[in-house]
Scaffold this motif. Structure first.
Motif, PDB file in Angstrom:
ATOM      1  N   GLY A  49       9.531   9.073  10.651  1.00 18.78           N
ATOM      2  CA  GLY A  49       9.631   8.069  11.712  1.00 18.78           C
ATOM      3  C   GLY A  49      10.271   6.769  11.258  1.00 18.78           C
ATOM      4  O   GLY A  49      10.706   6.621  10.119  1.00 18.78           O
ATOM      5  N   ARG A  50      10.310   5.819  12.188  1.00 19.40           N
ATOM      6  CA  ARG A  50      10.880   4.491  11.943  1.00 19.40           C
ATOM      7  C   ARG A  50       9.775   3.459  12.088  1.00 19.40           C
ATOM      8  O   ARG A  50       9.018   3.483  13.051  1.00 19.40           O
ATOM      9  CB  ARG A  50      12.014   4.223  12.931  1.00 19.40           C
ATOM     10  CG  ARG A  50      13.192   5.142  12.683  1.00 19.40           C
ATOM     11  CD  ARG A  50      14.326   4.908  13.666  1.00 19.40           C
ATOM     12  NE  ARG A  50      15.470   5.717  13.295  1.00 19.40           N
ATOM     13  CZ  ARG A  50      15.779   6.865  13.868  1.00 19.40           C
ATOM     14  NH1 ARG A  50      15.043   7.336  14.859  1.00 19.40           N
ATOM     15  NH2 ARG A  50      16.828   7.551  13.459  1.00 19.40           N
ATOM     16  N   HIS A  51       9.722   2.521  11.139  1.00 19.13           N
ATOM     17  CA  HIS A  51       8.621   1.553  11.082  1.00 19.13           C
ATOM     18  C   HIS A  51       9.159   0.187  10.675  1.00 19.13           C
ATOM     19  O   HIS A  51      10.135   0.098   9.935  1.00 19.13           O
ATOM     20  CB  HIS A  51       7.575   2.023  10.067  1.00 19.13           C
ATOM     21  CG  HIS A  51       7.179   3.448  10.260  1.00 19.13           C
ATOM     22  ND1 HIS A  51       6.214   3.825  11.158  1.00 19.13           N
ATOM     23  CD2 HIS A  51       7.663   4.589   9.707  1.00 19.13           C
ATOM     24  CE1 HIS A  51       6.102   5.146  11.124  1.00 19.13           C
ATOM     25  NE2 HIS A  51       6.964   5.638  10.263  1.00 19.13           N
ATOM     26  N   ALA A  52       8.496  -0.864  11.123  1.00 17.78           N
ATOM     27  CA  ALA A  52       8.876  -2.226  10.742  1.00 17.78           C
ATOM     28  C   ALA A  52       7.613  -3.081  10.633  1.00 17.78           C
ATOM     29  O   ALA A  52       6.649  -2.871  11.370  1.00 17.78           O
ATOM     30  CB  ALA A  52       9.836  -2.826  11.768  1.00 17.78           C
ATOM     31  N   TRP A  53       7.633  -4.022   9.702  1.00 18.88           N
ATOM     32  CA  TRP A  53       6.533  -4.957   9.539  1.00 18.88           C
ATOM     33  C   TRP A  53       7.088  -6.251   8.970  1.00 18.88           C
ATOM     34  O   TRP A  53       8.181  -6.277   8.420  1.00 18.88           O
ATOM     35  CB  TRP A  53       5.426  -4.371   8.650  1.00 18.88           C
ATOM     36  CG  TRP A  53       5.859  -3.988   7.277  1.00 18.88           C
ATOM     37  CD1 TRP A  53       5.808  -4.758   6.147  1.00 18.88           C
ATOM     38  CD2 TRP A  53       6.433  -2.742   6.868  1.00 18.88           C
ATOM     39  NE1 TRP A  53       6.312  -4.070   5.070  1.00 18.88           N
ATOM     40  CE2 TRP A  53       6.692  -2.814   5.486  1.00 18.88           C
ATOM     41  CE3 TRP A  53       6.746  -1.551   7.541  1.00 18.88           C
ATOM     42  CZ2 TRP A  53       7.258  -1.770   4.766  1.00 18.88           C
ATOM     43  CZ3 TRP A  53       7.303  -0.511   6.821  1.00 18.88           C
ATOM     44  CH2 TRP A  53       7.551  -0.621   5.455  1.00 18.88           C
TER      45      TRP A  53
END
Length: 171
Positions: A49-53
């Motif tokens: 998946g694709r994740h951002a923080w």
């Protein structure tokens, strides 16, 4: 939304013995131990998946302030003042202080975020940096505000990777 964010906060059990994660789950505090670089890993890792923080420092960066990724096997503590994330084959990091990207103790072919971007990042304490992990494309990128800084690492392994940060300063 806050509950979901807390589930992805820093782990109180997966960090250097010289740091503690404050009750809010997002603030890492380092005890003032000489000649030690210390870090913490996020509670949840990603393998698809694709994740951002977002990550930001509340105080001075010091000589080592690294954000990035690591597997469970990467160390979160070492002697001396070094860029711990990126020092082995189990981690990838961007040292915000010297603007070096590191993996396996080496600089990748494109080893720096552009200098003009770095200067504005490092001069503004509290500046938020967004980390963008795309496990489908196997890339790690960074963004400041709405300015895309570029892909820092390509060809990440098909493994569970955890958000991490390391420092030798107190915050």
């Amino acid at each position: 939304m806050l509950l979901k964010s807390y589930q992805h906060a820093l782990s109180t059990h997966d960090c250097s013995r010289n740091v503690y994660v404050k009750k809010n789950g997002f603030t890492l505090h380092r005890n003032p131990i000489a000649q030690s670089t210390d870090g913490a890993r996020g509670k949840i890792g990603f393998s698809e998946g694709r994740h951002a923080w977002e990550i930001w420092w509340e105080g001075p960066l010091g000589t080592v302030a690294v954000i990035g990724l690591a597997t469970k096997r990467a160390s979160m503590q070492c002697q001396g003042y070094v860029a711990l994330l990126g020092s082995d084959d189990q981690s990838w990091g961007w040292n915000l202080v010297d603007n070096n990207l590191l993996h396996n103790g080496q600089l990748p072919p494109v080893a720096k975020i552009p200098e003009c971007i770095l200067l504005s990042v490092c001069q503004q304490i509290g500046e938020r940096i967004r980390v963008i992990l795309d496990m489908d494309d196997k890339t790690l990128a960074f963004e400041r505000g709405f300015e895309f800084l570029g892909v820092a690492f390509r060809g990440l392994p098909k493994a569970c990777l955890f958000p991490c940060k390391n420092t030798h300063r107190s915050r």
